[in-house]
Design a protein around this motif. Structure first.
Motif, PDB file in Angstrom:
ATOM      1  N   PRO A  19      34.382  33.882  32.751  1.00 35.95           N
ATOM      2  CA  PRO A  19      35.666  34.563  32.490  1.00 35.95           C
ATOM      3  C   PRO A  19      36.468  33.925  31.355  1.00 35.95           C
ATOM      4  O   PRO A  19      37.262  34.587  30.711  1.00 35.95           O
ATOM      5  CB  PRO A  19      36.424  34.431  33.814  1.00 35.95           C
ATOM      6  CG  PRO A  19      35.411  34.062  34.832  1.00 35.95           C
ATOM      7  CD  PRO A  19      34.252  33.430  34.138  1.00 35.95           C
ATOM      8  N   LYS A  90      32.593  45.336  33.010  1.00 37.95           N
ATOM      9  CA  LYS A  90      33.435  44.784  34.074  1.00 37.95           C
ATOM     10  C   LYS A  90      34.596  45.714  34.396  1.00 37.95           C
ATOM     11  O   LYS A  90      35.189  46.294  33.472  1.00 37.95           O
ATOM     12  CB  LYS A  90      33.982  43.418  33.600  1.00 37.95           C
ATOM     13  CG  LYS A  90      34.594  42.603  34.697  1.00 37.95           C
ATOM     14  CD  LYS A  90      34.937  41.201  34.225  1.00 37.95           C
ATOM     15  CE  LYS A  90      35.770  40.496  35.274  1.00 37.95           C
ATOM     16  NZ  LYS A  90      36.257  39.208  34.887  1.00 37.95           N
ATOM     17  N   CYS A  92      38.072  45.868  34.962  1.00 36.54           N
ATOM     18  CA  CYS A  92      39.212  44.953  34.808  1.00 36.54           C
ATOM     19  C   CYS A  92      40.442  45.497  35.528  1.00 36.54           C
ATOM     20  O   CYS A  92      40.846  46.643  35.294  1.00 36.54           O
ATOM     21  CB  CYS A  92      39.594  44.805  33.341  1.00 36.54           C
ATOM     22  SG  CYS A  92      38.239  44.371  32.246  1.00 36.54           S
ATOM     23  N   ALA A 158      43.091  33.259  33.850  1.00 38.36           N
ATOM     24  CA  ALA A 158      41.781  33.933  33.712  1.00 38.36           C
ATOM     25  C   ALA A 158      40.782  33.371  34.730  1.00 38.36           C
ATOM     26  O   ALA A 158      39.955  34.102  35.275  1.00 38.36           O
ATOM     27  CB  ALA A 158      41.255  33.759  32.300  1.00 38.36           C
ATOM     28  N   THR A 162      39.985  36.560  39.218  1.00 42.60           N
ATOM     29  CA  THR A 162      38.621  36.890  38.778  1.00 42.60           C
ATOM     30  C   THR A 162      38.411  38.372  38.453  1.00 42.60           C
ATOM     31  O   THR A 162      37.479  38.716  37.747  1.00 42.60           O
ATOM     32  CB  THR A 162      37.581  36.447  39.828  1.00 42.60           C
ATOM     33  OG1 THR A 162      38.050  36.883  41.094  1.00 42.60           O
ATOM     34  CG2 THR A 162      37.376  34.949  39.816  1.00 42.60           C
ATOM     35  N   CYS A 165      40.665  40.553  33.217  1.00 45.58           N
ATOM     36  CA  CYS A 165      39.781  40.267  32.077  1.00 45.58           C
ATOM     37  C   CYS A 165      40.559  39.541  30.989  1.00 45.58           C
ATOM     38  O   CYS A 165      41.633  39.996  30.578  1.00 45.58           O
ATOM     39  CB  CYS A 165      39.204  41.568  31.514  1.00 45.58           C
ATOM     40  SG  CYS A 165      38.086  42.369  32.657  1.00 45.58           S
ATOM     41  N   TYR A 166      39.986  38.432  30.538  1.00 39.27           N
ATOM     42  CA  TYR A 166      40.635  37.598  29.523  1.00 39.27           C
ATOM     43  C   TYR A 166      40.124  38.014  28.149  1.00 39.27           C
ATOM     44  O   TYR A 166      38.930  37.892  27.865  1.00 39.27           O
ATOM     45  CB  TYR A 166      40.302  36.140  29.826  1.00 39.27           C
ATOM     46  CG  TYR A 166      40.880  35.132  28.860  1.00 39.27           C
ATOM     47  CD1 TYR A 166      42.196  35.236  28.402  1.00 39.27           C
ATOM     48  CD2 TYR A 166      40.116  34.053  28.418  1.00 39.27           C
ATOM     49  CE1 TYR A 166      42.732  34.306  27.529  1.00 39.27           C
ATOM     50  CE2 TYR A 166      40.647  33.108  27.551  1.00 39.27           C
ATOM     51  CZ  TYR A 166      41.950  33.241  27.108  1.00 39.27           C
ATOM     52  OH  TYR A 166      42.472  32.316  26.244  1.00 39.27           O
TER      53      TYR A 166
END
Ligand SMILES: Cc1ncc(COP(=O)(O)O)c(C=O)c1O
Length: 343
Positions: A19, A90, A92, A158, A162, A165-166
């Motif tokens: 992440p 992902k 997010c 981040a 979990t 989203c970074y």
């Protein structure tokens, strides 16, 4: 969008980045090593910015109007490419970013477009107008004392959240890949043979992205242009590491977008500048004021951090350090500063 990521330090390799985009073994930012580069998918019309060629002193200078990207800065290229990646990989719940201003605004804009929340960590030096834009875009802004603290706090969030989203432009190689298409565009629009690139430097996404793009296209372009990185007097990290061909003293408070003191990819930045045969130039507030005036007088509505390139161009011309085909990305919009800038 399938990438293989590798750590340049210990060789750790994965198809699923952590992440925080860092190597879980030795902590260095991961790089992309996949051969196949996916096509860019436009989300808000980012990229394909105009390039304006100007004859100056026997040279052709191509000003690439990156400030015409949808949120007013080149950062939209990296943010959009990353958001596209997340859209495939992902789910997010929100986007997190640390930024001196422009990547935050870009992240907040794409978050709004995707129906997500945005959490932006910025140092207290953030321009008032950018903070206002963040709030209009519905982002949550967390102000920190320094740029470094903003980075550390965003990283912490981040790692903890979990399903967020970074974007993480300081460390994220997908962001830099998104930036690299500037090279494809200028060669497509203006032909090969660029001798030099003059650009503002902070975290290095623009410099590393452009370098990566020119390396990928080296066959077509015939050469890697020299990279001339321009930094404000308040940032010193290139001194002693690359050749500094112009120095300056005095304040550089106008460069609110260039306040990164210790970029995560410093080694790569130094290597790219040195390998290209370029160097660094240091500028102050007077240089930026002169740059804003000169660029506005040519019709380019840029912000002061973007106008650092002007004093650099003049110096490199005077000292005959540049060739005959020069790329100058104009990175950030002056419209964000109207009512705020005093020249
Ligand atoms: C307007 C502007 N120009 C240049 C830069 C420097 O770009 P980088 O962080 O990719 O080195 C920034 C960074 O935020 C910026 O906002």
């Amino acid at each position: 969008m399938n990438f293989t990521f590798r750590c340049p330090g210990c060789g750790y390799s994965t198809d699923k980045p952590t992440p925080d985009w860092k190597c879980p073994v030795c902590g260095r930012p991961l790089n992309i090593v996949s051969e196949k580069i996916p096509k860019r998918k436009s989300l808000m019309g980012e990229g394909n910015t105009p390039s304006v060629g100007v004859e100056r002193k026997g040279r052709k200078i191509f000003f690439k109007l990156e400030y015409l990207n949808p949120s007013g800065s080149f950062k939209d290229r990296g943010t959009a490419f990353t958001v596209n990646y997340f859209n495939v990989k992902k789910n997010c719940s929100s986007y997190i970013e640390d930024s001196s201003g422009n990547t935050g605004v870009s992240t907040a804009m794409y978050a709004a477009a995707m129906g997500k929340k945005a959490f932006i960590f910025s140092p207290k030096t953030i321009a008032e107008s950018k903070a206002k834009l963040l709030s209009l875009l519905g982002a949550t802004l967390k102000i920190t004392e320094t740029r470094e603290e903003a980075y550390q706090e965003a990283l912490k969030m981040a790692r903890e959240e979990t399903d967020a989203c970074y974007i993480g432009h300081m460390v994220n190689p997908v962001f830099n890949l998104g930036m690299s298409f500037i090279a494809d565009e200028v060669i497509r629009d203006d032909g090969p043979g660029f001798t030099d690139v003059i650009l503002p430097l902070a975290s290095g996404t623009l410099l590393l992205g452009i370098y990566q793009g020119f390396l990928r296209l080296a066959e077509k372009n015939g050469q890697i242009p020299k990279l001339w990185a321009v930094q404000p007097t308040q940032v010193k990290y290139l001194r002693g590491k690359v050749k500094v061909v112009r120095d300056a003293e005095g304040p550089s408070d106008l460069a609110d977008a260039l306040v990164v003191k210790s970029p995560a990819r410093l080694d790569e930045i130094v290597e790219a500048i040195n390998r290209s045969g370029g160097g660094a130039l240091i500028v102050n507030d007077d240089d930026m004021r002169r740059g804003v005036k000169a660029l506005y007088s040519m019709g380019f509505i840029v912000e002061p951090s973007s106008a650092v390139v002007w004093a650099a161009l003049e110096h490199l011309e005077k000292e005959e350090l540049i060739g005959n085909k020069v790329l100058v990305p104009l990175t950030g919009s002056g419209l964000k500063y109207i009512g705020q800038i005093k020249l």
